[in-house]
Scaffold this active site. Structure first.
Site, PDB file in Angstrom:
ATOM      1  N   THR A   1       1.001  -1.534   0.306  1.00  0.00           N
ATOM      2  CA  THR A   1       0.153  -0.362   0.087  1.00  0.00           C
ATOM      3  C   THR A   1       0.520   1.180  -0.055  1.00  0.00           C
ATOM      4  O   THR A   1       0.356   2.334  -0.454  1.00  0.00           O
ATOM      5  CB  THR A   1      -0.714   0.501   1.037  1.00  0.00           C
ATOM      6  OG1 THR A   1      -0.052  -0.141   2.004  1.00  0.00           O
ATOM      7  CG2 THR A   1      -1.661  -1.139   1.351  1.00  0.00           C
TER       8      THR A   1
ATOM      9  N   GLY B   1       4.680   2.897  -0.095  1.00  0.00           N
ATOM     10  CA  GLY B   1       6.785   2.796  -0.149  1.00  0.00           C
ATOM     11  C   GLY B   1       7.486   1.727  -0.751  1.00  0.00           C
ATOM     12  O   GLY B   1       6.955   1.796  -2.575  1.00  0.00           O
TER      13      GLY B   1
ATOM     14  N   ASP C   1      -3.990  -7.668   8.933  1.00  0.00           N
ATOM     15  CA  ASP C   1      -3.023  -7.238   9.693  1.00  0.00           C
ATOM     16  C   ASP C   1      -1.605  -8.725   9.378  1.00  0.00           C
ATOM     17  O   ASP C   1      -2.002 -10.341   9.611  1.00  0.00           O
ATOM     18  CB  ASP C   1      -3.147  -6.594  10.955  1.00  0.00           C
ATOM     19  CG  ASP C   1      -1.912  -6.895  12.061  1.00  0.00           C
ATOM     20  OD1 ASP C   1      -1.442  -6.849  11.373  1.00  0.00           O
ATOM     21  OD2 ASP C   1      -2.603  -5.089  12.887  1.00  0.00           O
TER      22      ASP C   1
ATOM     23  N   ASN D   1       7.687  -7.914   2.447  1.00  0.00           N
ATOM     24  CA  ASN D   1       8.134  -6.197   2.573  1.00  0.00           C
ATOM     25  C   ASN D   1       7.228  -5.364   4.208  1.00  0.00           C
ATOM     26  O   ASN D   1       8.512  -4.215   4.126  1.00  0.00           O
ATOM     27  CB  ASN D   1       8.252  -6.212   1.196  1.00  0.00           C
ATOM     28  CG  ASN D   1       8.112  -4.500   1.492  1.00  0.00           C
ATOM     29  OD1 ASN D   1       9.183  -3.319   1.288  1.00  0.00           O
ATOM     30  ND2 ASN D   1       6.705  -3.809   1.400  1.00  0.00           N
TER      31      ASN D   1
ATOM     32  N   SER E   1      17.524  -4.348   6.064  1.00  0.00           N
ATOM     33  CA  SER E   1      17.688  -3.311   5.961  1.00  0.00           C
ATOM     34  C   SER E   1      19.035  -3.355   6.518  1.00  0.00           C
ATOM     35  O   SER E   1      19.598  -4.134   7.402  1.00  0.00           O
ATOM     36  CB  SER E   1      16.840  -1.878   7.522  1.00  0.00           C
ATOM     37  OG  SER E   1      17.227  -1.020   7.831  1.00  0.00           O
TER      38      SER E   1
ATOM     39  N   TYR F   1      14.171  -2.167  16.608  1.00  0.00           N
ATOM     40  CA  TYR F   1      14.364  -2.115  15.179  1.00  0.00           C
ATOM     41  C   TYR F   1      15.231  -2.950  14.678  1.00  0.00           C
ATOM     42  O   TYR F   1      15.159  -3.609  13.845  1.00  0.00           O
ATOM     43  CB  TYR F   1      13.727  -0.827  14.769  1.00  0.00           C
ATOM     44  CG  TYR F   1      14.231  -0.762  13.219  1.00  0.00           C
ATOM     45  CD1 TYR F   1      13.169  -1.465  12.658  1.00  0.00           C
ATOM     46  CD2 TYR F   1      14.943  -0.164  12.161  1.00  0.00           C
ATOM     47  CE1 TYR F   1      12.312  -1.734  11.261  1.00  0.00           C
ATOM     48  CE2 TYR F   1      14.754  -0.246  11.169  1.00  0.00           C
ATOM     49  CZ  TYR F   1      14.153  -1.055  10.383  1.00  0.00           C
ATOM     50  OH  TYR F   1      13.804  -1.661   8.956  1.00  0.00           O
TER      51      TYR F   1
ATOM     52  N   GLY G   1      19.332   1.720   3.357  1.00  0.00           N
ATOM     53  CA  GLY G   1      19.672   2.581   4.336  1.00  0.00           C
ATOM     54  C   GLY G   1      18.936   3.236   4.153  1.00  0.00           C
ATOM     55  O   GLY G   1      17.037   2.877   3.753  1.00  0.00           O
TER      56      GLY G   1
ATOM     57  N   VAL H   1      15.385   5.359   2.771  1.00  0.00           N
ATOM     58  CA  VAL H   1      14.887   5.116   1.469  1.00  0.00           C
ATOM     59  C   VAL H   1      13.317   5.839   2.168  1.00  0.00           C
ATOM     60  O   VAL H   1      12.853   6.085   2.916  1.00  0.00           O
ATOM     61  CB  VAL H   1      14.202   4.093   1.573  1.00  0.00           C
ATOM     62  CG1 VAL H   1      13.469   4.048  -0.180  1.00  0.00           C
ATOM     63  CG2 VAL H   1      15.335   2.455   1.645  1.00  0.00           C
TER      64      VAL H   1
ATOM     65  N   PHE I   1       7.812   5.615   5.879  1.00  0.00           N
ATOM     66  CA  PHE I   1       8.235   4.893   7.016  1.00  0.00           C
ATOM     67  C   PHE I   1       8.954   5.588   7.820  1.00  0.00           C
ATOM     68  O   PHE I   1       8.644   5.285   9.370  1.00  0.00           O
ATOM     69  CB  PHE I   1      10.256   4.266   6.373  1.00  0.00           C
ATOM     70  CG  PHE I   1      10.598   3.583   7.373  1.00  0.00           C
ATOM     71  CD1 PHE I   1      11.018   2.389   7.830  1.00  0.00           C
ATOM     72  CD2 PHE I   1      11.927   4.336   8.141  1.00  0.00           C
ATOM     73  CE1 PHE I   1      11.780   1.562   8.381  1.00  0.00           C
ATOM     74  CE2 PHE I   1      12.516   3.650   9.193  1.00  0.00           C
ATOM     75  CZ  PHE I   1      12.705   2.293   8.722  1.00  0.00           C
TER      76      PHE I   1
END
Ligand code: NAP
Length: 249
Positions: A11, A13, A57, A84, A137, A150, A181, A183, A187
Protein backbone atom coordinates in the site's frame (compact mmCIF):
# COMPACT_ATOMS: atom_id res chain seq x y z
CA UNK A 1 -2.03 -17.04 -16.82
CA UNK A 2 1.12 -15.12 -15.83
CA UNK A 3 3.27 -16.33 -12.93
CA UNK A 4 2.15 -14.91 -9.58
CA UNK A 5 3.95 -12.48 -7.28
CA UNK A 6 2.73 -12.08 -3.69
CA UNK A 7 3.75 -8.71 -2.20
CA UNK A 8 3.24 -7.73 1.43
CA UNK A 9 3.08 -4.06 2.39
CA UNK A 10 1.97 -3.08 -1.11
CA UNK A 11 0.00 0.00 0.00
CA UNK A 12 2.97 2.38 0.16
CA UNK A 13 6.70 2.93 -0.22
CA UNK A 14 8.89 0.09 -1.45
CA UNK A 15 6.02 -2.42 -1.67
CA UNK A 16 3.98 -0.14 -3.93
CA UNK A 17 6.99 0.52 -6.18
CA UNK A 18 7.75 -3.21 -6.42
CA UNK A 19 4.10 -3.85 -7.29
CA UNK A 20 4.26 -1.32 -10.14
CA UNK A 21 7.48 -2.73 -11.61
CA UNK A 22 6.39 -6.38 -11.33
CA UNK A 23 3.01 -5.60 -12.93
CA UNK A 24 4.87 -5.62 -16.27
CA UNK A 25 5.51 -9.36 -16.06
CA UNK A 26 3.47 -10.96 -13.27
CA UNK A 27 -0.04 -11.34 -11.91
CA UNK A 28 -0.12 -9.75 -8.46
CA UNK A 29 -1.47 -10.54 -5.02
CA UNK A 30 -1.15 -7.31 -3.06
CA UNK A 31 -1.45 -7.15 0.73
CA UNK A 32 -1.87 -4.46 3.36
CA UNK A 33 -4.30 -3.17 5.97
CA UNK A 34 -5.51 0.01 4.23
CA UNK A 35 -8.46 -1.16 2.17
CA UNK A 36 -9.00 2.02 0.15
CA UNK A 37 -5.33 2.17 -0.87
CA UNK A 38 -5.47 -1.46 -1.94
CA UNK A 39 -8.57 -0.73 -4.02
CA UNK A 40 -6.97 2.30 -5.70
CA UNK A 41 -3.75 0.41 -6.45
CA UNK A 42 -5.76 -2.50 -7.82
CA UNK A 43 -7.69 -0.10 -10.09
CA UNK A 44 -4.38 1.40 -11.29
CA UNK A 45 -2.46 -1.83 -11.89
CA UNK A 46 -5.40 -3.81 -13.30
CA UNK A 47 -4.85 -1.80 -16.48
CA UNK A 48 -1.54 -3.68 -16.83
CA UNK A 49 -2.04 -7.10 -15.23
CA UNK A 50 -4.40 -9.25 -13.18
CA UNK A 51 -4.55 -8.24 -9.53
CA UNK A 52 -6.00 -9.70 -6.33
CA UNK A 53 -5.84 -7.84 -3.03
CA UNK A 54 -5.78 -9.31 0.46
CA UNK A 55 -6.62 -6.89 3.25
CA UNK A 56 -5.36 -8.16 6.59
CA UNK A 57 -3.00 -7.36 9.44
CA UNK A 58 0.18 -9.39 9.01
CA UNK A 59 0.20 -10.10 12.75
CA UNK A 60 -3.02 -12.09 12.39
CA UNK A 61 -2.08 -15.53 11.05
CA UNK A 62 -5.68 -16.80 11.06
CA UNK A 63 -6.85 -13.86 8.97
CA UNK A 64 -3.94 -14.39 6.53
CA UNK A 65 -4.84 -18.06 6.09
CA UNK A 66 -8.56 -17.29 5.63
CA UNK A 67 -8.00 -14.58 3.04
CA UNK A 68 -5.47 -16.72 1.15
CA UNK A 69 -7.97 -19.60 1.16
CA UNK A 70 -10.53 -17.34 -0.55
CA UNK A 71 -8.29 -17.03 -3.66
CA UNK A 72 -9.11 -19.11 -6.77
CA UNK A 73 -6.95 -22.27 -6.93
CA UNK A 74 -4.75 -21.07 -9.80
CA UNK A 75 -3.92 -17.91 -7.82
CA UNK A 76 -2.40 -19.94 -5.01
CA UNK A 77 0.60 -21.06 -7.11
CA UNK A 78 2.78 -18.20 -5.89
CA UNK A 79 6.12 -17.96 -7.72
CA UNK A 80 7.59 -14.80 -6.15
CA UNK A 81 7.20 -13.77 -2.51
CA UNK A 82 8.23 -10.24 -1.54
CA UNK A 83 8.35 -10.14 2.26
CA UNK A 84 8.27 -6.37 2.55
CA UNK A 85 5.65 -5.33 5.15
CA UNK A 86 7.30 -3.77 8.16
CA UNK A 87 8.11 -0.56 9.95
CA UNK A 88 10.06 0.97 12.79
CA UNK A 89 7.93 2.11 15.73
CA UNK A 90 9.58 4.72 17.95
CA UNK A 91 13.23 5.65 18.39
CA UNK A 92 14.18 5.63 22.07
CA UNK A 93 17.00 4.62 24.35
CA UNK A 94 16.63 0.96 25.28
CA UNK A 95 15.44 1.69 28.84
CA UNK A 96 12.91 4.27 27.62
CA UNK A 97 11.28 2.30 24.79
CA UNK A 98 7.57 1.48 24.84
CA UNK A 99 6.53 -2.14 25.15
CA UNK A 100 3.75 -1.53 22.58
CA UNK A 101 6.38 -0.38 20.02
CA UNK A 102 8.57 -3.41 20.74
CA UNK A 103 5.58 -5.73 20.34
CA UNK A 104 4.63 -4.08 17.03
CA UNK A 105 8.13 -4.44 15.55
CA UNK A 106 8.66 -8.04 16.63
CA UNK A 107 5.11 -9.08 15.69
CA UNK A 108 5.07 -7.36 12.27
CA UNK A 109 8.68 -7.43 11.06
CA UNK A 110 9.57 -10.88 12.38
CA UNK A 111 6.49 -12.98 13.17
CA UNK A 112 4.42 -11.55 10.30
CA UNK A 113 7.17 -12.39 7.82
CA UNK A 114 7.34 -15.91 9.23
CA UNK A 115 3.56 -16.44 9.00
CA UNK A 116 3.48 -15.48 5.31
CA UNK A 117 6.56 -17.57 4.55
CA UNK A 118 5.09 -20.60 6.33
CA UNK A 119 2.05 -20.35 4.08
CA UNK A 120 3.85 -19.80 0.76
CA UNK A 121 7.02 -21.92 1.01
CA UNK A 122 5.20 -25.31 0.94
CA UNK A 123 3.53 -24.19 -2.32
CA UNK A 124 6.93 -23.34 -3.80
CA UNK A 125 8.27 -26.70 -2.67
CA UNK A 126 5.29 -28.48 -4.25
CA UNK A 127 5.98 -26.82 -7.62
CA UNK A 128 9.75 -27.03 -7.20
CA UNK A 129 10.34 -23.36 -7.98
CA UNK A 130 10.22 -19.92 -6.39
CA UNK A 131 11.94 -16.68 -5.48
CA UNK A 132 11.74 -15.15 -2.00
CA UNK A 133 12.96 -11.61 -1.37
CA UNK A 134 13.08 -10.48 2.25
CA UNK A 135 13.32 -6.76 3.00
CA UNK A 136 15.98 -6.44 5.64
CA UNK A 137 17.80 -3.18 6.28
CA UNK A 138 21.20 -1.73 7.07
CA UNK A 139 19.63 -1.81 10.56
CA UNK A 140 19.96 -5.60 10.32
CA UNK A 141 23.71 -5.30 9.74
CA UNK A 142 24.74 -2.51 12.15
CA UNK A 143 23.08 -1.31 15.35
CA UNK A 144 22.72 2.47 15.68
CA UNK A 145 21.85 4.60 18.73
CA UNK A 146 18.16 4.27 19.69
CA UNK A 147 17.70 1.65 16.97
CA UNK A 148 17.81 -1.25 19.47
CA UNK A 149 14.58 -3.25 18.90
CA UNK A 150 14.06 -2.21 15.26
CA UNK A 151 17.64 -3.37 14.62
CA UNK A 152 16.89 -6.60 16.50
CA UNK A 153 13.89 -7.22 14.27
CA UNK A 154 15.99 -6.70 11.13
CA UNK A 155 18.88 -8.82 12.46
CA UNK A 156 16.19 -11.48 12.87
CA UNK A 157 15.15 -11.02 9.23
CA UNK A 158 18.81 -11.44 8.25
CA UNK A 159 19.04 -14.70 10.23
CA UNK A 160 15.72 -15.94 8.84
CA UNK A 161 16.93 -15.22 5.29
CA UNK A 162 20.09 -17.23 5.92
CA UNK A 163 17.99 -20.00 7.48
CA UNK A 164 15.75 -20.08 4.42
CA UNK A 165 18.76 -20.24 2.11
CA UNK A 166 20.16 -23.22 3.98
CA UNK A 167 16.88 -25.09 4.46
CA UNK A 168 15.51 -24.48 0.96
CA UNK A 169 18.73 -25.23 -0.88
CA UNK A 170 17.37 -28.58 -2.09
CA UNK A 171 14.11 -27.18 -3.43
CA UNK A 172 15.05 -24.96 -6.37
CA UNK A 173 13.99 -21.82 -4.45
CA UNK A 174 16.11 -18.66 -4.57
CA UNK A 175 16.21 -16.56 -1.40
CA UNK A 176 17.59 -13.02 -1.31
CA UNK A 177 17.93 -10.35 1.31
CA UNK A 178 17.64 -6.71 0.21
CA UNK A 179 19.01 -4.23 2.73
CA UNK A 180 18.42 -0.56 2.03
CA UNK A 181 19.77 2.47 3.85
CA UNK A 182 17.66 5.64 3.87
CA UNK A 183 14.65 5.42 1.55
CA UNK A 184 12.06 8.20 1.52
CA UNK A 185 8.70 6.50 2.12
CA UNK A 186 6.10 6.65 4.90
CA UNK A 187 8.63 4.80 7.07
CA UNK A 188 9.83 7.84 9.10
CA UNK A 189 6.29 9.16 9.51
CA UNK A 190 5.20 5.81 10.96
CA UNK A 191 8.30 5.62 13.17
CA UNK A 192 7.56 9.07 14.65
CA UNK A 193 3.82 8.46 14.91
CA UNK A 194 2.77 11.06 12.36
CA UNK A 195 5.17 13.82 13.53
CA UNK A 196 6.09 15.35 10.14
CA UNK A 197 8.81 17.61 11.56
CA UNK A 198 10.73 14.68 13.06
CA UNK A 199 10.13 12.55 9.98
CA UNK A 200 11.48 15.26 7.64
CA UNK A 201 14.70 15.51 9.69
CA UNK A 202 15.55 11.92 8.72
CA UNK A 203 15.91 12.99 5.09
CA UNK A 204 17.22 16.50 5.82
CA UNK A 205 19.99 17.74 3.50
CA UNK A 206 20.53 14.43 1.74
CA UNK A 207 19.10 12.90 -1.38
CA UNK A 208 17.71 9.62 -0.05
CA UNK A 209 16.90 6.57 -2.13
CA UNK A 210 13.45 6.54 -3.67
CA UNK A 211 11.28 3.42 -3.35
CA UNK A 212 11.58 3.09 -7.14
CA UNK A 213 15.40 2.82 -6.74
CA UNK A 214 14.92 -0.19 -4.48
CA UNK A 215 12.23 -1.70 -6.72
CA UNK A 216 14.58 -1.53 -9.72
CA UNK A 217 17.22 -3.51 -7.81
CA UNK A 218 14.60 -6.09 -6.85
CA UNK A 219 13.51 -6.34 -10.48
CA UNK A 220 17.14 -6.91 -11.47
CA UNK A 221 17.52 -9.66 -8.85
CA UNK A 222 14.38 -11.42 -10.03
CA UNK A 223 15.53 -11.28 -13.64
CA UNK A 224 18.92 -12.95 -13.21
CA UNK A 225 19.44 -16.17 -15.17
CA UNK A 226 18.24 -19.37 -13.52
CA UNK A 227 21.73 -20.30 -12.28
CA UNK A 228 22.28 -16.98 -10.46
CA UNK A 229 21.08 -16.03 -6.97
CA UNK A 230 21.99 -12.67 -5.46
CA UNK A 231 21.84 -13.75 -1.85
CA UNK A 232 22.38 -10.44 -0.06
CA UNK A 233 22.54 -6.86 -1.23
CA UNK A 234 22.93 -3.53 0.58
CA UNK A 235 21.81 -0.32 -1.12
CA UNK A 236 22.72 3.16 0.12
CA UNK A 237 22.04 6.62 -1.17
CA UNK A 238 25.28 8.23 -2.36
CA UNK A 239 25.60 10.33 0.80
CA UNK A 240 25.33 7.40 3.21
CA UNK A 241 28.26 5.16 4.18
CA UNK A 242 26.79 3.30 7.17
CA UNK A 243 23.86 3.51 9.61
CA UNK A 244 25.47 6.50 11.26
CA UNK A 245 27.85 8.01 8.68
CA UNK A 246 25.67 10.29 6.55
CA UNK A 247 27.00 13.32 4.70
CA UNK A 248 24.30 15.99 5.10
CA UNK A 249 25.58 18.55 2.61
P1 NAP B 1 6.18 2.28 4.39
O1 NAP B 1 6.00 3.24 3.26
O2 NAP B 1 5.73 2.74 5.75
O3 NAP B 1 5.46 0.91 4.01
C1 NAP B 1 5.24 -0.10 4.95
C2 NAP B 1 4.26 -1.12 4.37
O4 NAP B 1 4.11 -2.18 5.33
C3 NAP B 1 2.89 -0.53 4.13
O5 NAP B 1 2.38 -0.99 2.90
C4 NAP B 1 2.06 -1.07 5.28
O6 NAP B 1 0.72 -1.29 4.85
C5 NAP B 1 2.73 -2.42 5.55
N1 NAP B 1 2.49 -2.83 6.93
C6 NAP B 1 2.97 -2.26 8.06
N2 NAP B 1 2.46 -2.86 9.14
C7 NAP B 1 1.62 -3.84 8.68
C8 NAP B 1 0.77 -4.79 9.32
N3 NAP B 1 0.67 -4.87 10.65
N4 NAP B 1 0.05 -5.65 8.54
C9 NAP B 1 0.13 -5.57 7.18
N5 NAP B 1 0.91 -4.68 6.53
C10 NAP B 1 1.64 -3.82 7.27
O7 NAP B 1 7.71 1.87 4.58
P2 NAP B 1 8.81 1.29 3.55
O8 NAP B 1 10.00 2.12 3.72
O9 NAP B 1 8.24 1.08 2.20
O10 NAP B 1 9.10 -0.11 4.25
C11 NAP B 1 9.05 -1.35 3.56
C12 NAP B 1 10.11 -2.29 4.15
O11 NAP B 1 11.40 -1.75 3.90
C13 NAP B 1 10.01 -2.49 5.66
O12 NAP B 1 10.25 -3.85 5.96
C14 NAP B 1 11.13 -1.61 6.20
O13 NAP B 1 11.60 -2.08 7.44
C15 NAP B 1 12.16 -1.77 5.10
N6 NAP B 1 13.17 -0.70 5.05
C16 NAP B 1 12.84 0.61 4.89
C17 NAP B 1 13.83 1.58 4.87
C18 NAP B 1 13.52 3.05 4.71
O14 NAP B 1 14.43 3.90 4.94
N7 NAP B 1 12.33 3.45 4.30
C19 NAP B 1 15.18 1.21 5.02
C20 NAP B 1 15.50 -0.13 5.18
C21 NAP B 1 14.50 -1.07 5.18
P3 NAP B 1 -0.60 -0.91 5.72
O15 NAP B 1 -0.27 0.26 6.57
O16 NAP B 1 -1.65 -0.64 4.66
O17 NAP B 1 -0.90 -2.14 6.48
Amino acid sequence: MKKIAFITGATSGIGYSVSKILAKDYALILCGRRELRLKNIKDELSKITEVYTLCYDIRDNESLNKSFESLPTEWKKVYILINNAGNAHGMDLIHEGRISDWDAMIDINVKGLLYVSKLIIPIMIKFNRGIIINLGSIAGKEVYPKGNVYCASKYAVDAITKGMQVDLNNYNIKVCSVNPGLVETEFALVRFKGDKEKANLVYDKIKPLTPDDVAEVIYFIINRPDNVNISDITIFPKNQASSTVINRE
